[in-house]
Write an enzyme that holds these catalytic residues in place. Sequence first.
Site, PDB file in Angstrom:
ATOM      1  CE  LYS B  80      -3.879   1.574   2.980  1.00  0.00           C
ATOM      2  NZ  LYS B  80      -4.647   1.193   4.201  1.00  0.00           N
ATOM      3  CB  SER B 155      -8.099   2.821   3.502  1.00  0.00           C
ATOM      4  OG  SER B 155      -7.136   2.238   4.353  1.00  0.00           O
ATOM      5  CB  SER B 179      -8.104  -0.159   6.062  1.00  0.00           C
ATOM      6  OG  SER B 179      -8.884   0.996   6.273  1.00  0.00           O
TER       7      SER B 179
END
Lengths: 62, 462
Positions: B80, B155, B179
């Site tokens: 990420k 997320s 997330s």
Amino acid sequence: MNAEQNHIEAELLAHLARINVPQSRLSLLTAGLRGTQAGVQQLLALDLGEAEPAARFQPPQP
Amino acid sequence: VNDLQRLSIAAAAATIQRRELSPVDLADACLDRIRSVEPRLNAFIEVLEDDARRDAQSAADEIADGNYRGPMHGIPVAVKDIFDVAGVKTTAASKILADNIATRDSGVVTRLRESGAVILGKLNLHEFAFGATGLDSHFGPARNPWDLTRVTGGSSSGSGASVAAGESMGALGTDTGGSIRIPASLCGIVGIKPTFGRVSRRGVVPLSWSLDHVGPLTRTVEDCAIVLQAIAGIDPNDASSSDVPVPDYRAGLRDGVHGLRIGLPDTFFFDDIDHEVEAAVQAAAKTIESLGATVETITPPYADDLPAAVATIMLPEALSYHRKWMTERPDDYTESVRYRLELGATFLAADYVHSQRIRELVVNAWRDEVFSRCDLLLAPSTIIPAPKIDESDLSSTLALIRLTNPINLLGLPAISVPCGFTASGLPIGLQLIGRWWDEATVFRAAYAYELATDWKDRQPPI
């Protein structure tokens, strides 16, 4: 608390937090404030007893 | 090299160890797949093609020299874009950090490199990890490989999409309110939020220090255990990381669930739930029971109060981190993230401390009333499957985080594992929540369930 008081409170809180929330956004924040304060009110009903804040501070090792 | 990237990490690692598969071919397969699907998926913010090829060649050379490091050696993964990778931008999918070049690797990227993993690139996310849909990104949203008109969940949106679509064999995400587990659930893959403190957060853009967790997303439970093994453990440079010993997660993976006590919540976790999701999760409970576990109803204490307590901690902490930019560059945030940060100002310090006290109260109550009676809690990961991109709103976000964010307050390990599909072909996730530090039992039960079903064998149509 009525809508006008909410609006004033939202403006004051943003001011105290020292963030810039333009007038055009204050009605949105006012609506949000009603939501967050409902949550806070719910939590105030809990009996916390002797509970201390959860914290992970640890002094440096000697 | 067709479809090599579809191998599990465990299978690829065994083949690499036998020198029947080159890490270079494996990395090339992933890079080919990225080129093929990325225009539709948008899972990556930056692909590190040259670096990945170089690292794959180094891995191949080392292994050829007889220096095999372990099951992550030569495995292509992505992170990420909230984790620092030295010399590469960490944007957090924001305009604010669009030119922010990291000077050193984050703690987990350091661990991945030590394990011999190959870093393919930086993955898309909801701006500053502050949202559950993945829609608000300075680089545009990642799309769900099962249905490109639907959200990935966030997320860690790119992490979910990339792994599900076969671009990467595993990915790292962060989880402050769900997330990791939300995109794992909506994209039909496995993701674990380990115990708070289990994995280093050094070099990770924070959202909320009290609630942030780092963990892996993969296509199988065993792969998830392999990646977590590589990144777990104390980081002397991260005071929030713990020195609780890390067991061998694969050692007990095949021990089955016989004798395990599974708690099935009778409140909160099945409220307001989509009927297809409920049916799939209840069927999963039956399956696990049929494998030898005991399933009993349990009432998790304070469950209804947990989301408000999470908000009262998360929002002020997020505003604290972003305060300077919120003063100087508020227009550079996406609308929804700016609004959430503004909401952080609506809590008093006393409210924040109150919720930190509630955290202590609730942790003790769950220890005494839940985990004295059961080894695992079984619940849905989300109450709805992936919503349509153009129909997503605040209510979708609240629905997506409802069953995951309470677990962040508790700091418990929790995995999302596929447990079915809706009639329209959307994945459904099962959440298994374990005792603090007991990721091993979470993996063991998730693995037994995965083995008894064939959900992991389905592939998205992209």
